[in-house]
Motif scaffolding. Structure first.
Motif, short mmCIF file in Angstrom:
data_model
loop_
_atom_site.label_atom_id
_atom_site.label_comp_id
_atom_site.label_asym_id
_atom_site.label_seq_id
_atom_site.Cartn_x
_atom_site.Cartn_y
_atom_site.Cartn_z
N UNK A 178 94.57 -8.18 -75.41
CA UNK A 178 94.66 -9.18 -76.02
C UNK A 178 93.50 -10.08 -75.15
N UNK A 179 94.00 -10.27 -73.90
CA UNK A 179 93.28 -11.28 -72.74
C UNK A 179 91.96 -10.73 -72.74
N UNK A 180 91.76 -9.35 -72.87
CA UNK A 180 90.14 -8.99 -72.75
C UNK A 180 89.09 -9.50 -73.91
N UNK A 181 89.87 -9.38 -75.11
CA UNK A 181 89.36 -9.88 -76.28
C UNK A 181 89.23 -11.47 -76.15
N UNK A 182 90.20 -12.01 -75.66
CA UNK A 182 90.17 -13.64 -75.57
C UNK A 182 89.02 -14.00 -74.78
N UNK A 183 88.68 -13.08 -73.60
CA UNK A 183 87.86 -13.51 -72.50
C UNK A 183 86.59 -13.57 -73.37
N UNK A 184 86.32 -12.43 -73.84
CA UNK A 184 84.90 -12.06 -74.58
C UNK A 184 84.76 -13.13 -75.68
N UNK A 185 85.51 -13.47 -76.42
CA UNK A 185 85.65 -14.47 -77.49
C UNK A 185 84.98 -15.59 -76.76
N UNK A 186 85.66 -16.20 -75.56
CA UNK A 186 85.35 -17.53 -75.17
C UNK A 186 83.91 -17.51 -74.41
N UNK A 202 82.72 -27.37 -77.05
CA UNK A 202 83.45 -26.91 -75.78
C UNK A 202 85.03 -27.10 -76.11
N UNK A 203 85.49 -28.19 -76.80
CA UNK A 203 86.94 -28.39 -76.93
C UNK A 203 87.36 -27.34 -78.15
N UNK A 204 86.46 -26.87 -79.08
CA UNK A 204 86.77 -25.96 -80.01
C UNK A 204 86.87 -24.58 -79.31
N UNK A 205 86.26 -24.30 -78.10
CA UNK A 205 86.14 -22.88 -77.64
C UNK A 205 87.47 -22.49 -76.92
N UNK A 206 87.52 -21.28 -76.66
CA UNK A 206 88.67 -20.72 -75.86
C UNK A 206 90.04 -20.87 -76.78
#
Length: 685
Positions: free
Chosen positions: A33-41, A64-68
């Motif tokens: 999940x972290x790997x996917x979240x890093x990639x999305x961000x 920027x506020x919507x990201x991550x």
């Protein structure tokens, strides 16, 4: 686990308030999940920097506020567990994750193209028509990215990233070592006579702790995060007190696999090097430059101003304790493990008050519902309903739904009261979901304590210190629940570190407030209220032992400053941890061996594995505001809805969306004055 559709962390929660489905989450879900979240961000940031048009608030700041969002969700879900239920599997994940998270954060904060867009907006702020929260958002992102090193050249950024990754690994190691050594040094007793002075519930908790470790028929006293231990005030056996104190003070410094000395020395060296790289003389200068204090010198001035009178008061208290001992049949020299026990003897003699005998009036459930919750309802109109249908991350963690006075939904509050081997020491608040109008999210906040759990069927009786901790941490929870902001950057308790303790300290005032105390302090067996004369004695004795309490706190604060005020060259020298501590405490006059520092360096989790490096002074800095605020409440009628609403609207409700000292002035009508604090702690001339 490779199929994202089967990973509950990668699917939006269907539970109320987006509470994570902890019952479905297994350790192997986290890293994917972290790997996917890093990639999305990274993709979201790339989409911002690829925009060819000039920066606007919408295409840069709002984007920027919507990201991550996914990363924030996964991280809050995981770190809630890693601090409160750190199994071996979770600890292994945290060690793997630490450098990955650091590298990802640096990739965002040090992104030159993103920094250019933010800086461009910042440079043209005076020509834009932004709302106050929007303007402050630009200012804060620019300030934080600049301080993080976004303006450095590529070589410096590369070294900075190396330092940050190594530091993330070291701080994780420090916490892991401390947890393991704290568990390993739990004190085992064979004879209940050795624990004479404990209540039936406390003895039951010690027996249960032993049984949980396979030590049937024995008793285990687990250690608290700080140097002292609540049981030291009641244990009649001096050798038992000594064993507990010695075990506590050995943590992280006795050699072997869990020794934290080399770990903390490397942390100090690398933090000092990072500060120099970023243009600061020390880590303390780096940290305080973006706090309300502004500089280490301002912090040092306050600590030195308070240390001398605190040490004098502690010396007078020591003389009083020694006099009690000398009047006994077998006099001896007072030592650190005797202080709490004989303090209660003096308190009983001078104030006719035995605080240890008050525990029957502090049954945990009643303190929670009729004290903590009741005060919040009276002040703010909020109500609490336990949601037995919602499961948190551990069976001991209870979920409550919170509603505003008008019946509208506010958020969830989770209470995790009891200690366990998988939980780090101390007490804290954290958020699992943060509020944001932009994202349409409501808050889910957690309070963790470390109260010994009695055997099944036995009531949980709190010490007065534990009552204080419960009210204190709930003050943080209220801050997290009430902050109502548009942008997630400002959500909840996202304020300057030396301001964040202010709301929690203010909430402690209601412990002794007559209407609140009368509602919750009722005898567990008879239901009789705490006698009025006992309350009078408690209030009369508030200044008593403040010399000790202030000295042990200031000593820890000074240690933090001493370590983090070292320049890179000074930190690179060969340092003996024990000798450094002794020299630092002597420098400020707090080197009384009978009054040990609240935390020694090797188990000072706040600064070597938590977020308080060069910032442990924050508690006393915030207490200036707190004491001044208590004066305001007293002058304006106390526990009244109008007062609570003003405090909520002007301070708690703004989260980090406004300069905190400006928010305080708008609440109080002026800057805070220090005199109420000096009076409270018995330090006034």
């Amino acid at each position: 686990m490779t199929d994202a559709s089967l990973n509950p962390l990668l699917t939006p929660s269907t539970l109320p308030y987006a509470l994570p489905p902890y019952g479905d989450i297994r350790p192997e879900h986290y890293l994917p999940a972290f790997e996917q979240a890093f990639a999305d961000h990274r993709a979201e940031i790339s989409a911002i920097t690829r925009v060819r048009s000039m920066p606007t608030f919408e295409n840069t700041m709002e984007a920027l506020e919507r990201s991550g969002e996914l990363l924030g969700s996964v991280a809050r879900t995981f770190y809630t567990v890693s601090s409160a239920d750190a199994t071996d599997a979770i600890q292994e994940i945290e060690e793997t994750l630490a450098p990955l998270m650091s590298a990802h954060n640096d990739a965002i904060q040090l992104d030159g193209e993103l920094y250019w867009r933010v800086k461009t907006l910042h440079d043209h702020l005076d020509t834009t028509d932004l709302e106050p929260e929007q303007r402050y958002l630009v200012e804060r992102h620019y300030r934080e990215m600049s301080q993080a090193g976004a303006g450095l050249d590529d070589a410096a950024k590369a070294r900075l990233t190396e330092l940050n990754q190594r530091l993330s690994t070291l701080t994780t190691t420090f916490e892991k070592n401390l947890l393991a050594d704290t568990n390993d040094l739990a004190v085992v007793f064979s004879d209940p006579a050795e624990l004479d002075g404990l209540t039936e519930g406390e003895l039951s908790a010690a027996a249960q702790a032993a049984a949980d470790r396979g030590l049937d028929g024995k008793y285990v006293v687990t250690l608290t995060l700080f140097t002292g231990h609540p049981y030291l005030s009641t244990l009649t056996d001096r050798e038992s007190r000594r064993r507990i104190m010695d075990a506590s003070r050995q943590r992280g410094s006795r050699g072997g696999a869990y020794d934290n000395r080399e770990v903390l020395l490397e942390i100090v060296r690398l933090r000092a090097e990072r500060a120099r790289l970023l243009g600061y003389s020390s880590h303390a200068a780096y940290v305080t430059s973006d706090e309300t204090a502004g500089s280490p010198e301002a912090v040092h001035d306050l600590l030195r101003r308070l240390a001398a009178p605190a040490a004098r008061n502690a010396a007078r208290e020591q003389q009083a304790l020694q006099a009690i001992i000398d009047a006994g049949d077998a006099p001896f020299a007072l030592e650190a493990h005797d202080w709490a026990y004989y303090t209660e003897r003096v308190r009983a003699a001078e104030y006719d008050l035995d605080r240890t005998a008050l525990r029957p009036w502090f049954e945990a459930e009643r303190v929670l519902r009729d004290g903590v919750f009741h005060a919040a309802t009276e002040l703010y109109g909020v109500t609490f309903t336990e949601r037995h249908d919602l499961a948190a991350y551990h069976p001991d963690a209870r979920v409550f739904e919170v509603h505003n006075a008008d019946g509208s939904a506010l958020g969830l509050f989770i209470l995790d009261l009891y200690t366990r081997d998988s939980k780090r020491g101390g007490a804290w608040m954290n958020s699992i979901v943060s509020q944001s109008r932009l994202r349409g999210t409501a808050p889910v906040v957690v309070n963790n304590l470390n109260v010994p759990k009695p055997a099944p069927g036995k009531p949980t009786m709190l010490t007065l210190d534990e009552v204080t901790t419960l009210f204190h941490e709930f003050g943080h929870a209220l801050h997290g629940l009430f902050a109502t902001v548009t942008y997630p950057h400002f959500a909840g308790t996202a304020v300057f570190r030396d301001f964040v303790e202010f709301p929690s300290q203010v909430n402690e005032m209601w412990i002794y407030w007559p209407e609140v105390l009368a509602n919750y302090a009722k005898h567990v067996d008879t239901g009789e209220p705490l006698p009025a004369e006992v309350l009078e004695k408690l209030q009369a004795s508030e200044v008593f032992n403040q010399g000790f309490a202030t000295s042990e706190y200031l000593a820890a604060s000074w240690l933090d400053q001493a370590w983090h005020s070292l320049s890179a060259d000074q930190a690179a020298t060969d340092i003996d941890v024990a000798a450094f501590e002794a020299s630092a405490l002597a420098d400020i006059g707090l080197d009384n061996p009978v009054v040990p520092t609240r935390y020694s360096s090797t188990y000072f989790a706040h600064v070597f594995s938590g977020g308080y490096s060069a910032g442990y002074y924050s508690y006393i800095w915030s207490e200036v505001l707190d004491a001044d605020t208590v004066e305001w409440f007293r002058d304006n009628g106390g526990l009244e809805r109008a007062n609570g609403q003003r405090f909520r609207d002007r301070l708690l409700g703004v989260g980090g969306s406004k300069d905190p000292l400006q928010a305080y002035r708008e609440f109080r009508g002026r800057d805070a004055e220090i005199e109420p604090l000096l009076k409270r702690r018995g330090l006034a001339d």
